[in-house]
Design a protein around this motif. Structure first.
Motif, PDB file in Angstrom:
ATOM      1  N   HIS A 292       9.632  44.088 -31.012  1.00  0.00           N
ATOM      2  CA  HIS A 292      10.572  43.122 -30.450  1.00  0.00           C
ATOM      3  C   HIS A 292      11.959  43.711 -30.295  1.00  0.00           C
ATOM      4  O   HIS A 292      12.308  44.679 -30.929  1.00  0.00           O
TER       5      HIS A 292
ATOM      6  N   VAL B 258       8.627  42.580 -25.686  1.00  0.00           N
ATOM      7  CA  VAL B 258       9.713  41.838 -25.026  1.00  0.00           C
ATOM      8  C   VAL B 258       9.178  41.216 -23.735  1.00  0.00           C
ATOM      9  O   VAL B 258       8.470  41.870 -22.969  1.00  0.00           O
TER      10      VAL B 258
ATOM     11  N   GLU C 260      13.054  37.857 -21.067  1.00  0.00           N
ATOM     12  CA  GLU C 260      14.096  38.421 -21.947  1.00  0.00           C
ATOM     13  C   GLU C 260      14.794  39.599 -21.267  1.00  0.00           C
ATOM     14  O   GLU C 260      16.008  39.752 -21.389  1.00  0.00           O
TER      15      GLU C 260
END
Lengths: 772, 300
Positions: free
Chosen positions: B61, B76, B80
């Motif tokens: 992440h 991700v 995002e």
């Protein structure tokens, strides 16, 4: 006690003509609306269909043992279960078995149906059925089907279906299952005499209607009756077909139709209902059959077509003659193909003052999925071709395409087709309005093109509709009408019509879905007929209720009936006013009872064969501006304008939404939608990844819907239908606009690659394909 | 069309996830956004009985600005990336590219790692990352390794990863100040038919470095370094050299079979989009030399 008011309540603006919000908006937006797929019946089983992997084959054997051994499987239906009945159906031609019998005719044809305790068990069982086929060479294109030595898709002569209505069936002629044509004048001579002749061969693709909701049915066959919940547009015609097929009394077949998640013709006539009823009959329990998208794509589609057309004009700019030969591919079963062929034939000449015309249309069987109705069928097939030729003639004569059309279109009352209703619309007025909406004649940027198109669509189908209006003791009204709400806003429009007559707020009028056990007969929901025909029945039913109210008021006020009218939820004689509630109370003597009114629309003449229509001519008139990228061939629709020549707008907002939806579908049909088959008849693009439908990104910068209200319709308050015309009109306008940008196309959809190739050819005049 | 039954595993470390996947072999699939995997399972194309959920691995992440570039974890989501200030700061066209992937629902859950590992040839990210010289960090038999995007994909739906190997994330280097990145694609159907990305670095109107990547037409992304061919060129000399190089590339690029568009037209699009990307690349790099010059993506 009844209260008589002498201080008259203000006559609040009526309901008709107002943008009343959709009555179904709240339940649909909140997810509470019920669709067929939501229905669960006690004891219900889940059905799954085994479909043919081959386009043409004999069925050698079917082994069900492994599937039947699966825990949870209750019954499996195959052709062998249909020996105790005449298992063939089809409203036009009775040519289709409920499931395949001895042979399969297209990839996707149902071969067996499993009923099981859950959908996954049913699907697993389908995979365990072992069918041995003997494959034969399939006929998968029009070209192949029309060869003199082509194998026949059907070897037996077709029988007419219960709603054939298209005159004598032609003699068998290879794979041609229906033929429609007419002629007038001396065509050959007129073409010899003509100063300008344009001709060419044109292609139209198979496309899928793509309603969001797939075909869904729950059927419960027990004893000598059957109850069916179905996503169908024409519940009464399905009832009739099921009753015929399963040899049941009409009143023992009950169709219940909740909301439809879109129809567009894909749910016209009978689709998955016979399969669901047959498996329920075998299982002895209710069974739910809900198609996947790929299954619905082989359940029905729009006809692909090849057309040869030529058009002649005089040196002085008069259109004089047209000839059209066309072949529609109806797939393995006729479905609505004969009607599509006839409607296409009627649209072929276009609304012009011809000296001579010859039209010959054939409906052709092939080993592909059956083709049926889809919004604006027939007109959409032919209008773009005729209008491209009209534009080409105008170009060669150096006449403005708008003026050329205004000079040549039929006048009000003109003969569209011998024996049919004369033209009931002002086309010149409509042309001028649509031209103004697109700024006709203004200079355009390089690479842009603006096009017009005008056509007519025989609308209304057979004019038989009944309706009932019930006015309760609380002055709330309920309308019972067989129109299917499939997103078009029919329930809202019907409520407005009844509300207008009874001077009620439209929120006080409830319209529910069809249940054939209680809802009076309505032929169908399609052909832009509901507001006009069923709406007229609703108006008459409401007037029947009003007559009863006025009868009571006349006695109370001691005035003649002609002094009375409805006003603000009551009746007035111009000086005094009394509410509907009080009139009902006065009539029955207590706080109960209700008034029930009936309305009926029937053909005013003849037996209802095709030659006597149409109910009205739907105007298919539009304009478009496009941008063509000469490097990639990408066509972008910048602006559109469409005419909604509706006689009287019951709800202008719903009309605009109709034209906007039709415009988007037209953009898909004109520019990118196309079902692609491999040579073996397998559909190659049966998912949204490969079959592209229009999205929000395809919406033009501006869409204008010009509503024309000439009060010239046969429906309530002078209304006539809309919603299909824009589909044919905009498709043709996009084609003429692309031609105006310098790229005359003879094949839809106008994909980037096709446009790019055409531009390459145009760059080399010696390679140009089009004859002159 | 129902999702078949499966067992869901939720490891909390890269090691545990890798061991689990290695043990499961073909019976296991790594699972993150599920936007491709679950559809393929519904269609019966993937029959894994065990899904190993990677969303619980902290290493996968986060988007981090680091000296010389930005690190994007494999877990991700596209949304995002689209919204990341760090990405926008060093390479805005990457955020624009991410904003054009599929649709909002897919972008909200679909991950960059999932997209690269699924290796659908009709996809934008691998092509884009290849042009900007990104490096993919993988976890192969307990070791961390680095691979270029165009090497990571072996063919349609195939990568270099074996069961038990993982993609940890993507390292995107900051482009040189005088470089410009252009991403163009053409969508005829739902997924792109041709994707082209170019990075052109220029000084005083002349090319210093140039890289072109072409995807969505062939079995895998084709990346070519045009630095040597184009170095020192500008103006009409550049255009004519680009024309010749692109014609050669378009004529020889391997194509996927059985596409709705003909090979002739696909090659034409490769030529048109590549030329446009390289021309715009140089023009924009020249006009904004000295600043972090970047050009947004767009539909052809």
């Amino acid at each position: 006690m009844a209260t008589v008011i002498t201080n008259l309540p203000s006559s609040k603006a009526g309901s008709v003509g107002h943008e009343v919000p959709r009555s179904d908006a709240r339940v649909k937006l909140s997810g509470k609306a019920q669709f067929t797929g939501d229905i669960r019946v006690p004891g219900m089983l889940y059905g799954a269909v085994l479909r043919s992997p081959l386009a043409r084959a004999r069925i050698r054997s079917v082994d069900l043992r492994a599937a039947l051994a699966l825990d949870g499987v209750v019954a499996i239906l195959t052709g062998a279960d249909l020996m105790d009945m005449d298992p063939y159906y089809g409203h036009a031609l009775k040519d289709r078995p409920i499931v395949a019998i001895d042979e399969v005719r297209f990839v996707g044809e149902p071969v067996a149906v499993v009923a099981a305790s859950s959908l996954s068990v049913a699907e697993n069982a389908v995979n365990l059925i072992d069918v041995v086929y003997a494959s034969e060479s399939p006929v998968t294109s029009l070209q192949a089907a029309l060869l003199p030595d082509s194998p026949l898709v059907h070897t037996k002569r077709a029988r007419p279906g219960f709603a054939h209505g298209l005159g004598q069936l032609p003699d068998p002629e290879g794979n041609v299952c229906y033929r429609y044509g007419f002629s007038k004048g001396d065509v050959s001579n007129d073409f010899v005499q003509a100063a300008v002749v344009v001709e060419g061969e044109y292609r139209f693709p198979a496309v899928y209607q793509y309603a969001l909701e797939t075909h869904s049915v729950v059927a419960d066959h027990r004893g000598d009756e059957v109850t069916i919940w179905a996503s169908c547009q024409h519940p009464f015609l399905v009832r009739q077909e099921i009753a015929d097929l399963f040899d049941l009394d009409l009143d023992r077949v009950r169709l219940i139709v909740p909301f439809l998640g879109g129809g567009f013709g894909s749910k016209s006539y009978t689709k998955m209902e016979p399969i669901a009823v047959a498996i329920s009959r075998k299982a002895g329990r209710p069974v739910r059959v809900v198609n996947r998208v790929d299954e619905s794509m082989v359940t029905t589609r729009r006809h692909n077509m090849v057309c040869r057309m030529r058009t002649a004009a005089s040196a002085t700019g008069e259109l004089i003659a047209r000839e059209a030969d066309f072949w529609l591919d109806t797939g393995a079963y006729a479905d609505n193909g004969p009607r599509v062929t006839a409607t296409a034939g009627d649209a072929a000449p276009g609304p012009y003052r011809w000296r001579s015309v010859r039209v010959d249309g054939r409906c052709v069987y092939t080993n592909t999925a059956p083709a049926g109705s889809y919004r604006a069928f027939g007109a959409i097939h032919l209008q773009w071709i005729g209008e491209l030729q009209v534009d080409e003639i105008a170009r060669r004569l150096q006449v403005d395409p708008l003026e050329f059309r205004c000079r040549n279109v039929l006048p009000v009352g003109g003969e569209v087709r011998a024996g049919a209703k004369p033209l009931d619309a002002d086309l010149v007025g409509d042309l001028r309005k649509v031209a103004a909406a697109i700024d006709w004649g203004q200079p355009r940027t390089e690479g842009r093109g603006v096009g017009l198109s005008v056509g007519l669509l025989a609308a209304g189908a057979h004019p038989v509709s009944m309706a009932t209006v019930r006015l309760g003791a609380d002055a709330g009204a309920t309308v019972l009408v067989g129109t299917t709400e499939m997103g078009q806003g029919a329930r809202t429009a019907m409520a407005q019509i009844a509300a207008e007559v009874l001077a009620l707020p439209s929120e006080q009028v409830v319209v529910r879905g069809t249940d054939t056990q209680y809802t009076p007969y309505d032929r169908s929901t399609g052909a832009s007929r509901s507001t006009t025909v069923a709406g007229k029945a609703v108006e008459l039913a409401a007037r029947d209720v009003l007559a009863a109210l006025e009868e009571t008021a006349a006695a109370k006020f001691e005035v003649p009936l002609d002094r009375l009218s409805a006003r603000a939820g009551g009746v007035t004689d111009g000086e005094r006013w009394i509410s509907h509630q009080d009139l009902i109370r006065a009539r029955f003597g207590f706080a109960g009872g209700e008034l029930v009114g009936h309305g009926m629309v029937q053909p005013s003449r003849g037996s209802g064969s095709f030659a006597e229509g149409p109910v009205f001519w739907e105007v298919c008139l539009a304009a478009a501006e496009v941008a063509v990228d000469p490097v990639t061939g990408v066509v972008r629709v910048i602006r559109t304008a469409s005419i909604a020549d509706v006689g009287r707008a019951i709800n202008p907002q719903l009309i605009r939404r109709q034209d906007e939806g039709a415009t988007l579908q037209a953009i898909g049909n004109a520019l990118f939608e196309e079902m692609r088959y491999d040579p073996e008849g397998m559909l190659l693009n049966d998912t949204l990844l490969d079959y592209r439908v229009p999205s929000a990104l395809d919406v033009p910068e501006r869409m204008t819907c010009v509503i024309v209200e000439n009060g010239d319709g046969p429906g309530p308050f002078g209304a006539k239908g809309c919603g299909e015309g824009a589909f044919a009109g905009v498709t043709a306008a996009i084609a003429t606009a692309v031609a105006a940008a310098g790229v005359p196309m003879q094949e839809l959809p106008m994909t980037p690659e096709r446009v790019w190739r055409r531009i390459q050819t145009l760059g080399h005049p010696d390679r140009e394909g089009e004859a002159s | 069309m129902k999702l078949p039954q499966f067992e869901l595993h939720r490891p909390t470390s890269v090691d545990a996830a890798a061991r689990l996947l290695a043990d499961l072999g073909d019976d296991g699939s790594a699972f993150s956004g599920g936007t491709e995997l679950l559809l393929a399972m519904k269609l019966g194309l993937i029959k894994s009985r065990h899904l190993v959920d990677l969303k619980g691995l902290p290493e996968l992440h986060g988007i981090e600005l680091r000296p010389g570039g930005v690190w994007i974890g494999a877990g991700v989501t596209h949304a995002e990336i689209e919204a990341s200030p760090a990405v926008r700061a060093i390479l805005a066209p990457l955020a624009v590219m991410a904003s054009q992937i599929a649709n909002m629902r897919v972008r909200a859950v679909g991950t960059i790692g999932g997209n690269l590992c699924f290796a659908d040839p009709n996809s934008d990210p691998a092509t884009f990352l290849s042009a900007v010289g990104a490096r993919l960090r993988t976890w192969v038999r307990g070791e961390s390794r680095e691979v270029a995007p165009e090497e990571f994909t072996v063919g349609p739906y195939q990568t270099v990863l074996e069961p038990g190997d993982l993609l940890l994330g993507v390292w995107v280097p900051t482009p040189p100040p005088s470089a410009n990145v252009v991403h163009l694609r053409m969508k005829i159907h739902e997924r792109p038919s041709v994707t082209v990305a170019a990075m052109v670095e220029a000084s005083h109107g002349e090319v210093v470095a140039a890289r072109l990547a072409v995807g969505s037409v062939g079995p895998k992304v084709l990346q070519v370094d045009l630095g040597e061919e184009l170095r020192g060129l500008g103006g009409s000399a550049y255009s004519s050299r680009v024309g010749a190089l692109v014609a050669l590339l378009a004529g020889s690029i391997p194509l996927l079979p059985e596409r709705p568009e003909s090979p002739e037209y696909q090659r034409h699009l490769v030529r048109v989009l590549s030329t446009r990307a390289l021309e715009v690349g140089l023009a924009a790099a020249t006009s904004s030399a000295g600043r972090p010059a970047q050009n947004g993506g767009g539909e052809a």
